[in-house]
Write an enzyme that holds these catalytic residues in place. Structure first.
Site, PDB file in Angstrom:
ATOM      1  CE  LYS A   1      67.123  83.913  48.765  1.00 11.07           C
ATOM      2  NZ  LYS A   1      68.625  83.174  49.236  1.00 11.07           N
TER       3      LYS A   1
ATOM      4  CD  GLU B   1      69.464  73.057  45.730  1.00 10.60           C
ATOM      5  OE1 GLU B   1      69.300  73.270  46.738  1.00 10.60           O
ATOM      6  OE2 GLU B   1      70.382  73.991  45.203  1.00 10.60           O
TER       7      GLU B   1
ATOM      8  CG  ASN C   1      72.202  79.240  51.583  1.00 11.39           C
ATOM      9  OD1 ASN C   1      71.606  79.417  50.372  1.00 11.39           O
ATOM     10  ND2 ASN C   1      72.038  80.395  52.110  1.00 11.39           N
TER      11      ASN C   1
ATOM     12  CG  HIS D   1      73.901  75.986  48.565  1.00  7.65           C
ATOM     13  ND1 HIS D   1      72.927  74.833  49.197  1.00  7.65           N
ATOM     14  CD2 HIS D   1      73.060  76.149  47.466  1.00  7.65           C
ATOM     15  CE1 HIS D   1      72.166  74.386  48.399  1.00  7.65           C
ATOM     16  NE2 HIS D   1      72.061  75.371  47.078  1.00  7.65           N
TER      17      HIS D   1
ATOM     18  CG  HIS E   1      77.704  79.206  46.188  1.00  9.87           C
ATOM     19  ND1 HIS E   1      76.975  79.775  47.186  1.00  9.87           N
ATOM     20  CD2 HIS E   1      76.788  78.685  45.423  1.00  9.87           C
ATOM     21  CE1 HIS E   1      75.749  79.721  47.169  1.00  9.87           C
ATOM     22  NE2 HIS E   1      75.539  78.984  45.794  1.00  9.87           N
TER      23      HIS E   1
ATOM     24  CG  HIS F   1      73.468  74.874  41.849  1.00 11.03           C
ATOM     25  ND1 HIS F   1      74.284  75.515  42.586  1.00 11.03           N
ATOM     26  CD2 HIS F   1      72.319  74.680  42.737  1.00 11.03           C
ATOM     27  CE1 HIS F   1      73.698  75.981  43.742  1.00 11.03           C
ATOM     28  NE2 HIS F   1      72.490  75.374  43.932  1.00 11.03           N
TER      29      HIS F   1
HETATM   30  N1  LIG Z   1      65.802  81.833  42.719  1.00 10.92           N
HETATM   31  C1  LIG Z   1      66.200  80.939  43.503  1.00 10.92           C
HETATM   32  O1  LIG Z   1      65.581  80.816  44.880  1.00 10.92           O
HETATM   33  C2  LIG Z   1      67.120  80.135  42.708  1.00 10.92           C
HETATM   34  C3  LIG Z   1      67.243  78.700  43.602  1.00 10.92           C
HETATM   35  C4  LIG Z   1      68.175  77.901  43.109  1.00 10.92           C
HETATM   36  C5  LIG Z   1      68.610  77.918  41.813  1.00 10.92           C
HETATM   37  N2  LIG Z   1      68.724  79.280  41.124  1.00 10.92           N
HETATM   38  C6  LIG Z   1      68.839  79.424  39.912  1.00 10.92           C
HETATM   39  O2  LIG Z   1      68.372  78.540  39.054  1.00 10.92           O
HETATM   40  C7  LIG Z   1      69.376  78.615  37.773  1.00 10.92           C
HETATM   41  C8  LIG Z   1      69.344  77.215  37.405  1.00 10.92           C
HETATM   42  O3  LIG Z   1      68.314  76.763  36.969  1.00 10.92           O
HETATM   43  P1  LIG Z   1      68.223  75.110  36.319  1.00 10.92           P
HETATM   44  O4  LIG Z   1      68.963  73.994  37.112  1.00 10.92           O
HETATM   45  O5  LIG Z   1      66.707  74.927  36.392  1.00 10.92           O
HETATM   46  O6  LIG Z   1      68.682  75.100  34.969  1.00 10.92           O
HETATM   47  P2  LIG Z   1      68.229  75.990  33.652  1.00 10.92           P
HETATM   48  O7  LIG Z   1      66.995  76.764  33.916  1.00 10.92           O
HETATM   49  O8  LIG Z   1      69.360  76.469  32.912  1.00 10.92           O
HETATM   50  O9  LIG Z   1      67.677  74.713  32.996  1.00 10.92           O
HETATM   51  C9  LIG Z   1      68.523  73.771  32.413  1.00 10.92           C
HETATM   52  C10 LIG Z   1      68.367  73.231  31.026  1.00 10.92           C
HETATM   53  O10 LIG Z   1      67.441  72.395  30.808  1.00 10.92           O
HETATM   54  C11 LIG Z   1      66.365  72.974  29.853  1.00 10.92           C
HETATM   55  N3  LIG Z   1      65.094  72.658  30.302  1.00 10.92           N
HETATM   56  C12 LIG Z   1      64.413  73.188  31.300  1.00 10.92           C
HETATM   57  N4  LIG Z   1      63.164  72.366  31.221  1.00 10.92           N
HETATM   58  C13 LIG Z   1      63.281  71.385  30.398  1.00 10.92           C
HETATM   59  C14 LIG Z   1      62.237  70.408  30.126  1.00 10.92           C
HETATM   60  N5  LIG Z   1      61.177  70.327  30.690  1.00 10.92           N
HETATM   61  N6  LIG Z   1      62.780  69.785  29.094  1.00 10.92           N
HETATM   62  C15 LIG Z   1      63.845  69.666  28.511  1.00 10.92           C
HETATM   63  N7  LIG Z   1      64.677  70.714  28.525  1.00 10.92           N
HETATM   64  C16 LIG Z   1      64.406  71.664  29.737  1.00 10.92           C
HETATM   65  C17 LIG Z   1      66.878  74.207  29.701  1.00 10.92           C
HETATM   66  O11 LIG Z   1      66.310  74.899  28.395  1.00 10.92           O
HETATM   67  C18 LIG Z   1      68.130  74.342  30.159  1.00 10.92           C
HETATM   68  O12 LIG Z   1      68.995  74.152  29.030  1.00 10.92           O
HETATM   69  C19 LIG Z   1      70.605  79.095  38.142  1.00 10.92           C
HETATM   70  O13 LIG Z   1      70.580  80.314  37.657  1.00 10.92           O
HETATM   71  C20 LIG Z   1      70.473  79.474  39.909  1.00 10.92           C
HETATM   72  O14 LIG Z   1      71.143  80.406  40.234  1.00 10.92           O
HETATM   73  C21 LIG Z   1      67.748  80.248  41.681  1.00 10.92           C
END
Ligand SMILES: NC(=O)c1ccc[n+]([C@@H]2O[C@H](COP(=O)([O-])OP(=O)(O)OC[C@H]3O[C@@H](n4cnc5c(N)ncnc54)[C@H](O)[C@@H]3O)[C@@H](O)[C@H]2O)c1
Length: 333
Positions: free
Chosen positions: A132, A174, A220, A223, A227, A239
């Site tokens: 996705k 998660e 989900n 979720h 949400h 999240h």
């Molecule tokens: N495609 C899918 O199936 C799916 C599933 C769940 C969530 N998502 C999406 O994922 C997003 C959230 O992702 P997230 O929680 O990873 O947040 P994010 O990508 O915003 O990362 C969180 C923060 O951590 C920092 N960061 C990342 N890796 C790091 C590391 N190793 N060391 C230090 N800092 C680091 C990033 O720069 C950011 O500031 C949402 O947009 C959500 O919609 C997508």
């Protein structure tokens, strides 16, 4: 290293999990690739070597950067550089990076391969796997996107050491979900095996139902309320924290509907609290507002609809009475 296959016929790929998995990039870059466009964020600091000519693009932070403007900018710069269909995109980051770079890869030249190197716990157990991809619109989250499976995923658990604690905790939300989707054994596993087990559970659902026509929707779990809490926007919740509250809420609701007993509810609370995650709705929550938001959920085609635990395991339950939902929210306040 643990290798978990995602079984999707001609589009199958491996997820490699372990400390230092990022160094395997040269092995998983598709054969014949000449160039790699690496997409990451300045805060991440994980250098990767694709073993071919490469350039790195840094995108902005947070949900605002996950937008069409970022996708356009990436595609224009790739075009100026001469990236072709015979090349690869490498997304190094959390869900914001893998969703955005993955979507850009899905539409650039009508689709070029992407390798994901997720650097957040949430990315490793969820966002980077399953194909996705997408971005937000001012009108809402994830409104534009495409299914575009990666060519490979490298979950380097070593990079989690630099992750801010709150981001780590968010990933745990998660992870907690997978306990109730067949992962009862997760509690006692060391981190690498636990990540790999979560990946294997997700891979099972994706392999059976790539485009979420049925069983994939069970991912989900927790979720619907999550949400609504995020959309209401009054709460300081990542999240995974919102998902944690959503899991406990779903358990209480399932008990009220006679689907599970007190022991199973306690198990939800124990797993969620065991990760240090919240188990009550935030102070000042307005149950009526949350019910209104949940009735607009994408799943809510036949009345309020939740993924709920029950005698046959977790399943989609439509037509849930709003009174029960409000009562449970009030009790959890
Ligand atoms: N495609 C899918 O199936 C799916 C599933 C769940 C969530 N998502 C999406 O994922 C997003 C959230 O992702 P997230 O929680 O990873 O947040 P994010 O990508 O915003 O990362 C969180 C923060 O951590 C920092 N960061 C990342 N890796 C790091 C590391 N190793 N060391 C230090 N800092 C680091 C990033 O720069 C950011 O500031 C949402 O947009 C959500 O919609 C997508």
């Amino acid at each position: 290293m643990i290798t978990v296959p995602v079984p999707l016929g001609a589009r199958s790929y491996d997820v490699v999990v372990g400390h230092g998995a990022g160094h395997r990039l040269t092995e998983v870059v598709p054969v014949g690739v000449r160039r790699a466009a690496i997409v990451t964020q300045a805060a991440i600091g994980l250098g990767v070597d694709p073993g071919v000519e490469h350039r790195t693009w840094f995108i902005g932070q947070g949900e605002e950067a996950k937008c069409l403007a970022t996708v356009e900018e990436l595609c224009r710069q790739w075009s100026a550089w001469g990236l072709t269909r015979a090349d690869v995109v490498v997304a190094v980051g959390g869900g914001v990076v893998t969703d955005t770079a993955g979507f850009a890869a899905a539409i650039y030249h009508r689709g070029i391969p992407v390798v994901n190197v997720p650097t957040t716990l949430l990315g490793q157990v969820d966002a980077a796997i399953g194909g996705k991809t997408g971005v937000n619109l001012p009108e809402g989250k994830n409104l534009v996107g495409a299914f575009w499976q990666p060519a490979a995923v490298l979950c380097d658990t070593g990079v989690l050491e630099t992750l801010p604690p709150r981001e780590y905790l968010s990933g745990c939300g998660e992870m907690a979900k997978y306990h109730f989707l067949g992962g009862d054994d997760l509690v006692d596993l060391p981190l690498d095996e636990r990540v790999a087990r979560c990946v294997a559970i997700k891979a099972g659902f994706v392999g059976e139902d790539e485009r979420e026509g049925g069983r994939r929707a069970l991912l989900n779990y927790g979720h619907t309320l999550a949400h609504a809490l995020e959309t209401a926007g009054h709460y300081d919740l990542r999240h995974g924290e919102a998902v944690a509250i959503g899991l406990v809420f779903a358990a209480h609701l399932a008990r009220r509907l006679g689907r599970i007993d007190d022991r199973r509810v306690d198990e939800h609370v124990r797993v969620v609290a065991g990760y240090g995650l919240p188990t009550t709705v935030p102070p000042g929550s307005d149950p009526a507002e949350l019910v209104r938001l949940m009735s607009r959920d994408k799943k809510a085609v036949r009345g309020l609809t939740f993924v709920l635990d029950g005698p046959a395991g977790v399943e989609v339950v439509p037509g849930v009475d709003a009174g029960h939902v409000r009562d449970v929210l009030e009790e959890m306040g």
